[in-house]
Design a protein around this motif. Structure first.
Motif, PDB file in Angstrom:
ATOM      1  N   ALA A  25     -25.560 -20.615  14.942  1.00 46.03           N
ATOM      2  CA  ALA A  25     -25.385 -20.874  13.508  1.00 46.03           C
ATOM      3  C   ALA A  25     -25.176 -22.363  13.263  1.00 46.03           C
ATOM      4  CB  ALA A  25     -24.214 -20.063  12.962  1.00 46.03           C
ATOM      5  N   LEU A  31     -27.444 -22.819   7.948  1.00 42.79           N
ATOM      6  CA  LEU A  31     -26.477 -21.776   7.617  1.00 42.79           C
ATOM      7  C   LEU A  31     -25.117 -22.367   7.286  1.00 42.79           C
ATOM      8  CD1 LEU A  31     -27.226 -19.155  10.422  1.00 42.79           C
ATOM      9  CD2 LEU A  31     -27.976 -19.095   8.039  1.00 42.79           C
ATOM     10  N   TRP A  79     -26.227 -10.925   6.426  1.00 48.33           N
ATOM     11  CA  TRP A  79     -25.344 -12.075   6.230  1.00 48.33           C
ATOM     12  C   TRP A  79     -25.996 -13.358   6.747  1.00 48.33           C
ATOM     13  CZ3 TRP A  79     -20.604 -12.444   3.911  1.00 48.33           C
ATOM     14  CH2 TRP A  79     -19.864 -13.603   4.150  1.00 48.33           C
ATOM     15  N   GLN A  80     -26.370 -13.365   8.010  1.00 46.63           N
ATOM     16  CA  GLN A  80     -26.980 -14.557   8.590  1.00 46.63           C
ATOM     17  C   GLN A  80     -28.077 -14.169   9.578  1.00 46.63           C
ATOM     18  OE1 GLN A  80     -23.579 -16.803  10.244  1.00 46.63           O
ATOM     19  NE2 GLN A  80     -23.809 -18.208   8.523  1.00 46.63           N
ATOM     20  N   SER A 124     -36.308 -18.907   5.493  1.00 46.17           N
ATOM     21  CA  SER A 124     -35.699 -17.619   5.125  1.00 46.17           C
ATOM     22  C   SER A 124     -36.474 -16.944   4.006  1.00 46.17           C
ATOM     23  CB  SER A 124     -34.237 -17.819   4.705  1.00 46.17           C
ATOM     24  OG  SER A 124     -33.458 -18.140   5.833  1.00 46.17           O
TER      25      SER A 124
END
Length: 175
Positions: A25, A31, A79-80, A124
């Motif tokens: 991350a 992120l 979420w990620q 994304s």
């Protein structure tokens, strides 16, 4: 479904993966980085609704963290998503997302996926638009959290991507 490297193993994260997920991350540079403690907790409490991609040595090279929304138990909130820079462009993020949703559809009856993306995060945006197309699902976007809600002041708005209902969810080809 997506093609991913043949030596890729996708499974649930373990607590011992928490530090690696935090590093992935952090190194993503896109992120919001949570505390290392939160990744340890995530790997303990939400392992069943998350996935990790392991390279040849078993070390995580990518992950998807998510949870089933309490008020909408057929909706997975992603979420990620992160993939190590040396492994990008190989379809790992798509394979992780496909594998996780296939598992959660079978286990929990998940029919919809939600995530938030900040404007300009084209990787994304493409990942989730192609996910919706692969699964024959509608994709709707709306601002969920405007920039002024964030206390630090320099945060972009978070746009909610609502994908569903999923019509073609079958397990991915990675093993």
């Amino acid at each position: 479904m997506t093609a991913a490297p043949a030596d890729l193993l996708i499974d649930q994260p373990a607590v011992t993966d928490g530090a690696a997920l935090w590093r992935l991350a952090k190194e993503s540079k896109t992120l919001d980085l949570n505390s290392s403690y939160s990744y340890l907790l995530w790997c303990r409490d939400f392992a069943g609704t998350s996935a990790v991609a392991r390279g040849e040595g078993g070390e995580p090279v990518g992950f998807v963290t998510g949870y089933v929304r309490p008020e909408r138990p057929r909706t997975l909130l992603v979420w990620q998503v992160a993939v190590d820079s040396a492994h990008r462009g190989l379809g790992i993020a798509a394979a992780l997302l496909d594998g996780l949703t296939a598992r959660l559809t079978a286990e929990h009856g998940v029919t919809d996926v939600e995530t938030t993306i900040t404007p300009g995060n084209t990787a994304s945006e493409r990942l989730f638009a192609s996910f919706a197309a692969r699964h024959g699902a509608r994709l709707e976007r709306e601002v969920l959290f405007p920039a002024e809600l964030f206390p630090e002041g320099a945060h972009d708005p978070e746009v909610l991507y609502r994908i569903g209902p999923l019509t073609d969810v079958t397990p991915h080809s990675a093993h």
